[in-house]
Each structure stands twice: as structure tokens, then as C-alpha cells.
Design an enzyme around this catalytic site. Sequence first.
Site, PDB file in Angstrom:
ATOM      1  N   ARG A 143      -9.953   0.704   8.980  1.00 52.88           N
ATOM      2  CA  ARG A 143      -9.509  -0.660   9.284  1.00 52.88           C
ATOM      3  C   ARG A 143     -10.569  -1.469  10.000  1.00 52.88           C
ATOM      4  O   ARG A 143     -10.319  -2.617  10.357  1.00 52.88           O
ATOM      5  CB  ARG A 143      -8.274  -0.602  10.157  1.00 52.88           C
ATOM      6  CG  ARG A 143      -6.973  -0.687   9.377  1.00 52.88           C
ATOM      7  CD  ARG A 143      -5.846  -0.433  10.334  1.00 52.88           C
ATOM      8  NE  ARG A 143      -4.696  -1.235  10.054  1.00 52.88           N
ATOM      9  CZ  ARG A 143      -3.609  -0.783   9.437  1.00 52.88           C
ATOM     10  NH1 ARG A 143      -3.552   0.434   8.994  1.00 52.88           N
ATOM     11  NH2 ARG A 143      -2.585  -1.577   9.266  1.00 52.88           N
ATOM     12  N   LYS A 175       0.841  -1.218   0.000  1.00 61.23           N
ATOM     13  CA  LYS A 175       0.000   0.000   0.000  1.00 61.23           C
ATOM     14  C   LYS A 175       0.874   1.267   0.000  1.00 61.23           C
ATOM     15  O   LYS A 175       0.673   2.166  -0.811  1.00 61.23           O
ATOM     16  CB  LYS A 175      -0.919   0.032   1.243  1.00 61.23           C
ATOM     17  CG  LYS A 175      -1.873  -1.152   1.337  1.00 61.23           C
ATOM     18  CD  LYS A 175      -2.788  -1.035   2.537  1.00 61.23           C
ATOM     19  CE  LYS A 175      -2.099  -1.079   3.891  1.00 61.23           C
ATOM     20  NZ  LYS A 175      -1.422  -2.355   4.216  1.00 61.23           N
ATOM     21  N   ARG A 225      -0.521  -9.065  13.161  1.00 59.66           N
ATOM     22  CA  ARG A 225      -1.112  -8.039  12.293  1.00 59.66           C
ATOM     23  C   ARG A 225      -1.967  -8.676  11.199  1.00 59.66           C
ATOM     24  O   ARG A 225      -3.019  -8.153  10.836  1.00 59.66           O
ATOM     25  CB  ARG A 225       0.000  -7.168  11.679  1.00 59.66           C
ATOM     26  CG  ARG A 225       0.512  -6.151  12.691  1.00 59.66           C
ATOM     27  CD  ARG A 225       1.855  -5.584  12.328  1.00 59.66           C
ATOM     28  NE  ARG A 225       1.885  -4.932  11.039  1.00 59.66           N
ATOM     29  CZ  ARG A 225       3.008  -4.719  10.353  1.00 59.66           C
ATOM     30  NH1 ARG A 225       4.166  -5.120  10.829  1.00 59.66           N
ATOM     31  NH2 ARG A 225       2.954  -4.116   9.202  1.00 59.66           N
TER      32      ARG A 225
HETATM   33  P1  AP5 Z   1       4.789  -1.651   1.882  1.00 59.13           P
HETATM   34  O1  AP5 Z   1       4.473  -0.761   0.728  1.00 59.13           O
HETATM   35  O2  AP5 Z   1       5.548  -1.083   3.029  1.00 59.13           O
HETATM   36  O3  AP5 Z   1       3.456  -2.396   2.374  1.00 59.13           O
HETATM   37  P2  AP5 Z   1       2.216  -1.834   3.167  1.00 59.13           P
HETATM   38  O4  AP5 Z   1       1.015  -2.498   2.617  1.00 59.13           O
HETATM   39  O5  AP5 Z   1       2.223  -0.334   3.201  1.00 59.13           O
HETATM   40  O6  AP5 Z   1       2.562  -2.459   4.590  1.00 59.13           O
HETATM   41  P3  AP5 Z   1       2.448  -1.884   6.053  1.00 59.13           P
HETATM   42  O7  AP5 Z   1       3.104  -2.915   6.927  1.00 59.13           O
HETATM   43  O8  AP5 Z   1       2.972  -0.475   6.157  1.00 59.13           O
HETATM   44  O9  AP5 Z   1       0.940  -1.886   6.253  1.00 59.13           O
HETATM   45  P4  AP5 Z   1       0.195  -1.944   7.569  1.00 59.13           P
HETATM   46  O10 AP5 Z   1      -1.154  -1.661   7.121  1.00 59.13           O
HETATM   47  O11 AP5 Z   1       0.363  -3.146   8.389  1.00 59.13           O
HETATM   48  O12 AP5 Z   1       0.971  -0.853   8.455  1.00 59.13           O
HETATM   49  P5  AP5 Z   1       0.610   0.634   8.837  1.00 59.13           P
HETATM   50  O13 AP5 Z   1       1.864   1.388   8.808  1.00 59.13           O
HETATM   51  O14 AP5 Z   1      -0.561   1.109   8.071  1.00 59.13           O
HETATM   52  O15 AP5 Z   1       5.582  -2.914   1.298  1.00 59.13           O
HETATM   53  C1  AP5 Z   1       6.125  -3.889   2.168  1.00 59.13           C
HETATM   54  C2  AP5 Z   1       7.487  -4.326   1.619  1.00 59.13           C
HETATM   55  O16 AP5 Z   1       7.294  -4.985   0.368  1.00 59.13           O
HETATM   56  C3  AP5 Z   1       8.442  -3.151   1.339  1.00 59.13           C
HETATM   57  O17 AP5 Z   1       9.742  -3.558   1.679  1.00 59.13           O
HETATM   58  C4  AP5 Z   1       8.324  -2.924  -0.182  1.00 59.13           C
HETATM   59  O18 AP5 Z   1       9.511  -2.428  -0.723  1.00 59.13           O
HETATM   60  C5  AP5 Z   1       8.004  -4.326  -0.678  1.00 59.13           C
HETATM   61  N1  AP5 Z   1       7.129  -4.337  -1.847  1.00 59.13           N
HETATM   62  C6  AP5 Z   1       5.991  -3.618  -2.028  1.00 59.13           C
HETATM   63  N2  AP5 Z   1       5.423  -3.904  -3.199  1.00 59.13           N
HETATM   64  C7  AP5 Z   1       6.227  -4.855  -3.770  1.00 59.13           C
HETATM   65  C8  AP5 Z   1       6.153  -5.569  -5.023  1.00 59.13           C
HETATM   66  N3  AP5 Z   1       5.149  -5.376  -5.900  1.00 59.13           N
HETATM   67  N4  AP5 Z   1       7.126  -6.461  -5.286  1.00 59.13           N
HETATM   68  C9  AP5 Z   1       8.167  -6.674  -4.385  1.00 59.13           C
HETATM   69  N5  AP5 Z   1       8.266  -6.017  -3.207  1.00 59.13           N
HETATM   70  C10 AP5 Z   1       7.318  -5.130  -2.923  1.00 59.13           C
HETATM   71  O19 AP5 Z   1       0.104   0.430  10.358  1.00 59.13           O
HETATM   72  C11 AP5 Z   1       0.994   0.104  11.385  1.00 59.13           C
HETATM   73  C12 AP5 Z   1       0.225   0.008  12.695  1.00 59.13           C
HETATM   74  O20 AP5 Z   1      -0.390   1.287  13.009  1.00 59.13           O
HETATM   75  C13 AP5 Z   1      -0.948  -0.982  12.706  1.00 59.13           C
HETATM   76  O21 AP5 Z   1      -0.517  -2.307  12.990  1.00 59.13           O
HETATM   77  C14 AP5 Z   1      -1.819  -0.393  13.824  1.00 59.13           C
HETATM   78  O22 AP5 Z   1      -1.297  -0.713  15.118  1.00 59.13           O
HETATM   79  C15 AP5 Z   1      -1.660   1.109  13.612  1.00 59.13           C
HETATM   80  N6  AP5 Z   1      -2.696   1.658  12.699  1.00 59.13           N
HETATM   81  C16 AP5 Z   1      -2.500   2.170  11.450  1.00 59.13           C
HETATM   82  N7  AP5 Z   1      -3.677   2.566  10.916  1.00 59.13           N
HETATM   83  C17 AP5 Z   1      -4.618   2.283  11.844  1.00 59.13           C
HETATM   84  C18 AP5 Z   1      -6.043   2.424  11.854  1.00 59.13           C
HETATM   85  N8  AP5 Z   1      -6.717   2.925  10.797  1.00 59.13           N
HETATM   86  N9  AP5 Z   1      -6.702   2.018  12.965  1.00 59.13           N
HETATM   87  C19 AP5 Z   1      -6.059   1.522  14.044  1.00 59.13           C
HETATM   88  N10 AP5 Z   1      -4.718   1.333  14.078  1.00 59.13           N
HETATM   89  C20 AP5 Z   1      -4.004   1.716  12.988  1.00 59.13           C
END
Ligand code: AP5
Length: 215
Positions: free
Chosen positions: A88, A13, A171
Site C-alpha cells: 500500500r 478486490k 481511506r
Molecule cells: P469488496 O470486494 O469488499 O472491495 P475491496 O476492494 O476488497 O474493499 P475493502 O474496503 O476491503 O478494501 P480496503 O483495501 O479498503 O480494505 P482492507 O480490508 O484491505 O467490495 C466492496 C463492496 O462492493 C461489497 O459489498 C461487494 O459485494 C460489492 N461489489 C464488489 N464488486 C462489485 C461489482 N462488480 N458490482 C457490484 N458490487 C460489487 O483494509 C482495511 C484496513 O486495514 C485499511 O484501511 C488499513 O487500516 C489496514 N490495512 C490493510 N492492509 C494494509 C497495508 N498493506 N498496510 C497498512 N495498513 C493496511
Amino acid sequence: MNIIIFGPPGVGKGTQANRLKERYNLLHLSTGDALRGEVKKGTELGLKAKEAMDKGRLVSDDIVVGIVVNAIGNVEDANGVMLDGFPRNISQAVTLDKVMEEKDLKIDYVISLEADRDIILKRLSGRRSCKDCGKDYNIFFSPPKVEGKCDECDGEIIGRSDDTEEVHLDRLKVYENQTESLKSYYREKGLLYKIDGMATVNEVFTNINKVLDGK
Ligand code: AP5
């Protein structure tokens, strides 16, 4: 144009959102990034959020909704907002609808990135970034030229505190139990567009562009 980038942790994402915000001039609102910013600054909100984030649980709705409501009113010169990691759960989705309606706005597209669990776990375990400039790396898919050092600024390459094997599984469980059902919510509204997230970064981007340019 207002869009949601939706999908499980590690599906890509953030990677796609960073490209989409440039191409479509969208305000990128990542609740994860916003929360990590509060943790880094050591604010009261950040301290509350950190406990949940380090366990892979959702941060409370009131904290997250507050962040989103403030930002949605702040689109300024952008062509719209791109929500990444929000909503979420159903309660967040219903609140978002109300907030958008009050501002006479609407969500136009929900881009759902889809990938198999083993790919997601590999991506999460390989994710790194530069401690100084924030540049993203992945030790399996896009490693730095010199191990542990940023190509751009020579800074130290580090992992996210919630990128441990145990927290990844938690997660994913939270996603399956509380978030995935939002796909039906948006499908019923005619807003859901599924994209194969297992393709290369460029291919995924092209396929999202086709959706956003086609309507
Ligand atoms: P990346 O782009 O970083 O993936 P992502 O989907 O953004 O993953 P996140 O782990 O950031 O998502 P998340 O939703 O768990 O975390 P968030 O920060 O929102 O890609 C991942 C890896 O793959 C990278 O190394 C990238 O280079 C690689 N990659 C990407 N695409 C690729 C491809 N096509 N081919 C090869 N490699 C590729 O949330 C973190 C925490 O915050 C949550 O756990 C929660 O505690 C809290 N939080 C956030 N939002 C909320 C909410 N709305 N409500 C409550 N708690 C929340």
C-alpha cells in the site's frame, strides 16, 4: 503464479480474490482480513492495528510486513500467492520485492481494478456480512432475502467498523496520497494490468481471467 490485486477501498478486490483463489488455487493473503482477525482475537498486534484501521489510516509497515513475510513462506500446495491490500506504499512494495527475491519468487501480474469514486462510495456504504458465517452481502447490489438475516445460517447481518461515511473518505484520501502511485511503480516493471471494476462481478472476473490465462 504470484499476483497482486490492487485498487482503492471498495473497488471489489476481496470479491474477486475469493473467486480467483478457487479458480487458480492461489493462497489468498488479505492484509485487511489478517488484521481484522487479530483485532477479533484481541491480540496486542490487533489492538495496535485497530486504532489506525478505525481512522482509515495505514497500519504501521512493520506490523503488516511481518504478516506478509510469514504467509509468503507458507504457500504449501497452492500454485502461488495472491496479495490483496498489500503493498500500500512504496516502502511495502520495495520490501515485497526483496522478500520475493530472497525466496526466488516474483510477482507475475498486478491486477489494478478501476472504478469511479461515486460507485466506490455506494459499494462501501452498502457492504454487509453475516456475523456468524461471514457470507458477504451488499444492500444495494446483493441483499439478503430477508432484511438483516443471513440466507445461509439466519445469522445477524452487520457492517464493518471502518465502513462509515467519514472513514470511507479518509481511506480514499490515504489511497490517493500513499497507494495510487504504486501503479507507476508496477507499470514501469511491465506488470500492471488495468481492469474496469465498474462492470458486474462476473464480467470483472471474466476480464481478469483473460489476463491471467493469456500470458
Ligand atoms: P469488496 O470486494 O469488499 O472491495 P475491496 O476492494 O476488497 O474493499 P475493502 O474496503 O476491503 O478494501 P480496503 O483495501 O479498503 O480494505 P482492507 O480490508 O484491505 O467490495 C466492496 C463492496 O462492493 C461489497 O459489498 C461487494 O459485494 C460489492 N461489489 C464488489 N464488486 C462489485 C461489482 N462488480 N458490482 C457490484 N458490487 C460489487 O483494509 C482495511 C484496513 O486495514 C485499511 O484501511 C488499513 O487500516 C489496514 N490495512 C490493510 N492492509 C494494509 C497495508 N498493506 N498496510 C497498512 N495498513 C493496511
